[in-house]
Design a protein around this motif. Structure first.
Motif, mmCIF file in Angstrom:
data_model
loop_
_atom_site.group_PDB
_atom_site.id
_atom_site.type_symbol
_atom_site.label_atom_id
_atom_site.label_comp_id
_atom_site.label_asym_id
_atom_site.label_seq_id
_atom_site.Cartn_x
_atom_site.Cartn_y
_atom_site.Cartn_z
ATOM 1 N N LEU A 1 0.802 -1.215 0.000
ATOM 2 C CA LEU A 1 0.000 0.000 0.000
ATOM 3 C C LEU A 1 0.842 1.275 0.000
ATOM 4 O O LEU A 1 0.473 2.289 -0.587
ATOM 5 C CB LEU A 1 -0.926 -0.017 1.225
ATOM 6 C CG LEU A 1 -1.980 1.094 1.316
ATOM 7 C CD1 LEU A 1 -2.843 1.131 0.069
ATOM 8 C CD2 LEU A 1 -2.856 0.890 2.551
ATOM 9 N N ARG A 2 2.007 1.239 0.647
ATOM 10 C CA ARG A 2 2.737 2.498 0.812
ATOM 11 C C ARG A 2 3.267 3.055 -0.508
ATOM 12 O O ARG A 2 3.604 4.233 -0.597
ATOM 13 C CB ARG A 2 3.885 2.327 1.822
ATOM 14 C CG ARG A 2 4.181 3.642 2.535
ATOM 15 C CD ARG A 2 5.247 3.526 3.594
ATOM 16 N NE ARG A 2 5.419 4.794 4.295
ATOM 17 C CZ ARG A 2 6.546 5.153 4.894
ATOM 18 N NH1 ARG A 2 7.583 4.341 4.903
ATOM 19 N NH2 ARG A 2 6.624 6.317 5.508
ATOM 20 N N TYR A 3 3.295 2.210 -1.549
ATOM 21 C CA TYR A 3 3.691 2.732 -2.850
ATOM 22 C C TYR A 3 2.735 3.817 -3.336
ATOM 23 O O TYR A 3 3.100 4.655 -4.156
ATOM 24 C CB TYR A 3 3.765 1.606 -3.883
ATOM 25 C CG TYR A 3 5.072 0.837 -3.856
ATOM 26 C CD1 TYR A 3 6.211 1.363 -4.438
ATOM 27 C CD2 TYR A 3 5.151 -0.410 -3.248
ATOM 28 C CE1 TYR A 3 7.409 0.666 -4.422
ATOM 29 C CE2 TYR A 3 6.347 -1.115 -3.222
ATOM 30 C CZ TYR A 3 7.474 -0.566 -3.810
ATOM 31 O OH TYR A 3 8.652 -1.257 -3.790
ATOM 32 N N ALA B 1 -1.826 6.100 6.997
ATOM 33 C CA ALA B 1 -2.894 5.108 6.861
ATOM 34 C C ALA B 1 -4.255 5.790 6.843
ATOM 35 O O ALA B 1 -5.128 5.455 6.035
ATOM 36 C CB ALA B 1 -2.812 4.094 7.992
ATOM 37 N N LEU B 2 -4.426 6.757 7.711
ATOM 38 C CA LEU B 2 -5.695 7.485 7.745
ATOM 39 C C LEU B 2 -5.964 8.173 6.412
ATOM 40 O O LEU B 2 -7.075 8.164 5.894
ATOM 41 C CB LEU B 2 -5.672 8.529 8.865
ATOM 42 C CG LEU B 2 -6.038 7.995 10.254
ATOM 43 C CD1 LEU B 2 -5.738 9.043 11.320
ATOM 44 C CD2 LEU B 2 -7.505 7.590 10.289
ATOM 45 N N ALA C 1 -4.499 -5.308 4.503
ATOM 46 C CA ALA C 1 -3.727 -5.693 5.692
ATOM 47 C C ALA C 1 -2.735 -4.585 6.047
ATOM 48 O O ALA C 1 -2.544 -4.257 7.225
ATOM 49 C CB ALA C 1 -2.989 -7.005 5.433
ATOM 50 N N ASP C 2 -2.114 -3.988 5.036
ATOM 51 C CA ASP C 2 -1.210 -2.859 5.273
ATOM 52 C C ASP C 2 -1.959 -1.712 5.931
ATOM 53 O O ASP C 2 -1.450 -1.054 6.840
ATOM 54 C CB ASP C 2 -0.616 -2.363 3.946
ATOM 55 C CG ASP C 2 0.586 -3.195 3.510
ATOM 56 O OD1 ASP C 2 1.037 -4.028 4.321
ATOM 57 O OD2 ASP C 2 1.054 -3.011 2.377
ATOM 58 N N LEU C 3 -3.169 -1.489 5.424
ATOM 59 C CA LEU C 3 -3.969 -0.395 5.973
ATOM 60 C C LEU C 3 -4.291 -0.664 7.438
ATOM 61 O O LEU C 3 -4.123 0.199 8.303
ATOM 62 C CB LEU C 3 -5.260 -0.248 5.153
ATOM 63 C CG LEU C 3 -6.211 0.852 5.594
ATOM 64 C CD1 LEU C 3 -5.552 2.222 5.485
ATOM 65 C CD2 LEU C 3 -7.502 0.823 4.768
ATOM 66 N N ALA C 4 -4.731 -1.901 7.715
ATOM 67 C CA ALA C 4 -5.096 -2.264 9.092
ATOM 68 C C ALA C 4 -3.915 -2.084 10.037
ATOM 69 O O ALA C 4 -4.042 -1.509 11.126
ATOM 70 C CB ALA C 4 -5.595 -3.706 9.131
ATOM 71 N N ALA C 5 -2.738 -2.548 9.577
ATOM 72 C CA ALA C 5 -1.556 -2.429 10.428
ATOM 73 C C ALA C 5 -1.188 -0.962 10.637
ATOM 74 O O ALA C 5 -0.819 -0.547 11.743
ATOM 75 C CB ALA C 5 -0.376 -3.178 9.796
#
Lengths: 609, 424
Positions: free
Chosen positions: B61-63, B202-203, B414-418
């Motif tokens: 996700l961070r890409y 993330a938010l 999952a990336d977002l949740a973490a």
């Protein structure tokens, strides 16, 4: 001299001078990777004709360096007949991936060579002839230290341009002449004749020397039984740069009354006690970094290269120097039985002396870096035993087998199927505990070893279609837990007619690829194709939602308005595809028909006016 | 030539030239034809409607932040057109090197192995998604147009003007990137960069994902499935398929599309398996290859598939009682299969719903499969062209049922949740 930032690239060196186009190219290399071979035609795809080299683009005067698949294909077609690459018969790397139709387009250019005296065929020399539209010719010799690879090691390159006012270089045609006499039957009679003429021509061409030098001679060793030691007995100062060393050669090098300097790799120095007679250097560690430094671009001249591969000998006597550079390492093999080339230059200029080359910059002197900045003093910590490789036996067998010579005999089975029989020209002498496997370079490795015939000759019967037909046979040897493989270039007998043209048509027969071709052809914007859209096009098919995302119609209309000539190219391409028996996707055919109709109407109305 | 100049220099390798050669070779490579039966059109339409802006080649996700940060940094340097490409690439490569240090086994790092030889840059992989999610304000702006927008022309420093495009964004006066985009960490792309999101990042991305709409014409202003799942990203962790998440409050249009996606995946899986069986048989008959392993496996899997189909017969029959509704949904989602593909798929699904047990031995079904591939791939159709069959490497193709980018989506969620529970 040889400051770290002083660099050129092979593609630059192969490129024709302004207004000229490639007429003939002969290259030599020890190892050959068939994919890197494709880089050569691209030197002419990037700069298709002499006329285009001076052309300015809107982006600010730099030449247009886009390379489209169409451009590459076109360059391959144009160049392959003019290009001959000689390489060591046992050193062609098997293609990593199978199904390389492109191989079929370059294989005519590859000629394997077996060194007559049993060593390696090692030269890295290029001879080029360019011609302009008026028929004027110009020549270029390249004497490099790198094989035809994508390696980024520290290698040197001498580029000599012909000069009508200069005197010819002794020995300039020797290697080519020797090859025309000794190369096996893979070299066709026509190419052999061209090579002979070219060699004779080169003997009479004058070449300009690099600034501050005179050209003495181009030495070729190992083809005829001729003198293969070009160095004097003694000198004042000696500098030797060689990545590989052997004791005999080191001892035989000129004695030096004042300084005797050796630049090599740590691994080579560690296992050569004879190096102790020299003042030794290795490359400075920051210059052999595995990765380029941050912010260093691919064209940044300060970027680190990887490893030392240059071969250079400088002998200084009374302020005058003699330089030798080329393929020969300071090893017994190089001056014993290999085929090697060394260019000898002379100079009486101070910057070319050993003393000046090794002079350290003064503290605080921030002017540009020098040759000395590349080096770091080396001193012996350990003496490693020269490791005898476990692979040596297999490598020997491989060389022997590659030297035999192979023939691929093609017979047509039906319209698109061929029987190809690969046979060795002589019996294969295989040690008892070594297994042999062979397969065509476009095929896959068989599980079972290949059995030899009763007379110990090899015969492998295969079937192929046009796209898998290949003159390259992979030979793999295994035994003692290791294996080694190379591709041997067979003499191809009975190749189908118009094979190249048919391969090109075949390459265009996939709608998906055709789409990418069309976009490339119509694109004036390489980023658009090479990154984002190539991706989109990858995932898309003609009839998908992806088609709508592709700006094909937009591109065609733009070309209609701005560059009608591009549409003529497209028309030509689509005609070739259709003639090759491939139906165009309906959606494309309809789109094209309407655009082409408008294009022709516009042409007619323009003509009428 | 007027002044022949001979030289003696180091020989450099030009990575850009090398890469261009490799790219061109790859494009010419006689590679496997993808999607031999042509249902990728339907698959892509449904997947994009449910999960807008995602793609199977995205990794983490961070890409979605890395790419705009890199683009902004390049734009700030006011490159010209050529140096734009180079600078972009340099930073992407720098990012790879940073991530290699912080990421165990390099999982999810694009270009982990290729490093500076990377051929498909994250910029191109995420570009479309960034527009769809609204991280890039100008959704339709292509990368090359962006380059034109931020580059200066020649030494005078003039900029491109797009008068015909009108909009404030495109004439360079408005921001291309969302002003709410979080700031990159200090030193980016060098320094300690990880694939883990900070809580504020993330938010932000959660907000962007929740803004995506179901990509279906006429569905009205409905959240996409991606938007709904982004609200409770942890809930997706164990779901094997997008239809087994069990999310509450899914709007009817999303639910309807999920049902279509599910049964299309199930029914068409049989065709994928049968294609492999036919390939194995053709290779044995025409090339004398031993393909019995693959053939046996394919037969077994087809038998299992047929049992599943029989079990779900009631639901399937209900779903397929009006095929035109399915095709209307595909059309509204932007899928435009060619007529022959639509006919082939309609017949296949009908057969699979009614008589799943006899597809293996039905000559008409087999011929239809081969005909479909032939129509789509011509000389590259493996079942009909000997050349294409010869170059088939013996591996199974399209073996797994279609999951509409679910693997990727699950990783992104999952990336977002973490990230939501992560560092400030």
């Amino acid at each position: 001299m040889l400051a770290p930032d002083d660099r050129s690239t092979l593609v630059d060196c192969l490129r024709p001078p302004p207004r000229f186009a490639l007429d003939l190219a002969v290259g030599t290399t020890y190892t050959l990777n068939l994919t890197t071979l494709l880089v050569v035609p691209t030197a002419y795809a990037l700069f298709p004709t002499g006329d285009l080299t001076g052309e300015e683009t809107e982006s600010g005067g730099e030449p247009d360096t886009r390379l489209t698949p169409v451009g590459l294909l076109d360059a391959l077609r144009r160049v392959s007949g003019r290009l001959t690459i000689f390489c060591d018969a046992a050193q062609i790397a098997p293609p990593v991936r199978t199904r390389r139709v492109l191989l079929g387009l370059v294989e005519d250019s590859v000629v394997p060579v077996v060194a007559p005296h049993g060593g390696a065929f090692h030269p890295k020399l290029w001879a080029l002839r360019f011609r302009d539209q008026a028929g004027e010719v110009t020549y270029r010799l390249l004497i490099g230290t790198r094989n035809l690879t994508f390696d980024g090691s520290w290698d040197t390159m001498v580029m000599l341009e012909s000069d009508p006012h200069a005197t010819p270089v002794a020995g300039a045609g020797d290697l080519l002449l020797g090859l025309s006499r000794t190369a096996g039957p893979v070299l066709t009679p026509k190419r052999r004749q061209v090579l002979q003429q070219f060699a004779a021509e080169l003997g009479g061409v004058g070449f300009a020397a690099p600034a501050g030098f005179e050209l003495a001679r181009l030495h070729t060793f190992g083809i005829d039984a001729q003198q293969s030691w070009p160095f004097p007995k003694r000198c004042d100062r000696l500098l030797v740069v060689s990545p590989f060393l052997s004791p005999g050669a080191l001892k035989r090098l000129p004695a030096a009354s004042q300084r005797r300097v050796l630049v090599s790799r740590r691994e080579a120095l560690d296992c050569t006690p004879a190096a102790d007679g020299f003042e030794c250097y290795e490359l400075a560690p920051d210059l052999v970094a595995e990765q380029p430094a941050e912010e260093a671009s691919a064209t940044d001249p300060t970027r680190a290269l990887v490893g030392l591969h240059a071969k250079l000998y400088v002998a200084e006597t009374g302020g005058k120097t003699r330089w030798w550079t080329g393929s020969a390492n300071a090893t017994d093999a190089a001056y014993g039985h290999n085929v090697e080339t060394l260019l000898e230059l002379r100079s009486s200029q101070a910057p070319h002396t050993v003393t000046e080359l090794l002079r350290e910059r003064q503290n605080g002197d921030d002017s540009s870096k020098t040759f000395r900045d590349l080096l770091r003093q080396w001193s012996r910590v350990t003496t490693e035993p020269a490791h005898a490789s476990v692979d040596d036996l297999l490598d020997d067998v491989r060389r022997q087998i590659a030297a035999i010579g192979f023939t691929a005999t093609v017979t047509a089975l039906d319209a698109d199927r061929y029987r190809v029989a690969y046979t060795s020209d002589r019996p294969v002498d295989l040690p008892p505990d070594v297994e042999l496997r062979c397969w065509p370079a476009t095929g896959t490795r068989p599980d079972e070893p290949t059995a030899l015939g009763a007379d110990a000759t090899l015969r492998l019967d295969t079937t192929a279609v046009l796209s898998t037909l290949t003159a390259f046979l992979v030979v793999e040897l295994s035994g003692g837990g290791t294996r080694t493989a190379c591709a041997v270039r067979c003499q191809l007998v009975g190749a189908p007619e118009h094979r190249q043209q048919r391969l090109i048509a075949y390459l265009l027969a996939d709608p998906d690829r055709l789409l990418r071709y069309l976009l490339a052809l119509l694109s004036d914007d390489r980023a658009l194709l090479s990154e984002q859209e190539a991706f989109t096009a990858d995932a898309a098919t003609w009839h998908s939602s992806g088609m709508e995302r592709l700006p094909l119609l937009e591109r065609m209309v733009k070309a209609l308005v701005q560059e009608p000539a591009k549409l003529a190219e497209v028309s030509e391409l689509l005609t070739t595809v259709q003639q090759g028996g491939v139906g165009l996707p309906v959606e494309l055919a309809e789109l094209w028909q309407s655009v082409w109709q408008v294009a022709r109407q516009r042409t007619r109305s323009t003509d009428a006016r | 030539m007027n002044h022949p100049v001979s030289t003696f220099s180091w020989l450099d390798t030009d990575d850009q030239q090398t890469r261009r050669v490799r790219d061109a070779i790859r494009m010419l490579d006689d590679r496997e034809a993808l999607d031999p039966l042509g249902f990728g059109v339907v698959r892509d339409a449904l997947a994009e409607a449910l999960f807008p802006g995602t793609s199977t080649i995205q990794t983490r996700l961070r890409y979605f932040l890395f790419v705009p940060w890199i683009c902004q940094a390049v734009a700030d340097r006011h490159p010209n057109r050529d140096s734009f490409d180079r600078q972009l690439r340099q930073r992407e490569v720098r990012l790879i090197e940073s991530l290699r240090v912080t990421t165990e086994y390099g999982e999810g790092v694009i270009g982990y192995r290729a490093r500076r030889r990377i051929s498909r840059l994250p910029t191109s992989i995420y570009w479309h998604g960034l527009g769809v999610w609204g991280v890039r304000r100008a959704a339709d702006l292509s990368l090359s147009r962006y380059r034109d927008l931020v580059s200066v022309y020649g030494p005078g420093g003039g900029r491109v003007r797009w008068e015909d495009d009108g909009g404030g964004v495109l004439d360079g006066s408005g921001p291309v990137w969302d002003p709410d985009l979080p700031r990159p960490p200090a030193g980016f792309p060098a320094g300690e960069v990880t694939l883990d999101l900070t809580a504020p990042e993330a938010l932000y991305l959660q907000e962007r994902m929740r803004s995506t709409r179901l990509g279906v014409v006429g569905a009205g202003d409905v959240h996409s499935l991606l938007a709904l799942l982004a609200g409770e990203p942890a809930a997706t962790e164990t779901a094997e398929e997008p239809w087994s998440v069990g999310h509450s409050g899914v709007p009817q249009p999303v639910e309807d599309l999920l049902v279509h996606a599910r049964w299309f995946s199930e029914t068409i899986h049989g065709a994928q398996l049968l294609y492999n069986l036919l390939l194995a048989e053709a290779a044995r008959q025409r090339l004398d290859r031993d393909t019995s392993d693959l053939a046996d496996r394919a037969r077994q899997q087809i038998a299992d598939w047929s049992k599943r189909m029989a079990k779900a017969r009631e639901e399937l029959t209900r779903w397929w009682s009006r095929p035109e509704q399915f095709w209307a949904a595909v059309h509204d989602a932007g899928g435009r299969p060619r007529w022959a593909t639509r006919q082939f798929l309609t017949r296949w699904i009908s057969h699979a719903v009614d008589r799943p047990h006899d597809v293996v031995d039905d000559e008409q079904v087999r011929a239809a499969l081969a005909g479909q591939e032939q129509g789509l791939k011509g000389a590259y159709a493996r079942l009909t062209s000997l050349a294409a069959l010869t170059s088939w490497n013996g591996q199974e193709l399209m073996w797994w049922p279609q999951r509409y980018r679910w693997r990727t989506v699950r990783t992104l969620l999952a990336d977002l949740a973490a990230g939501l529970t992560g560092r400030e």
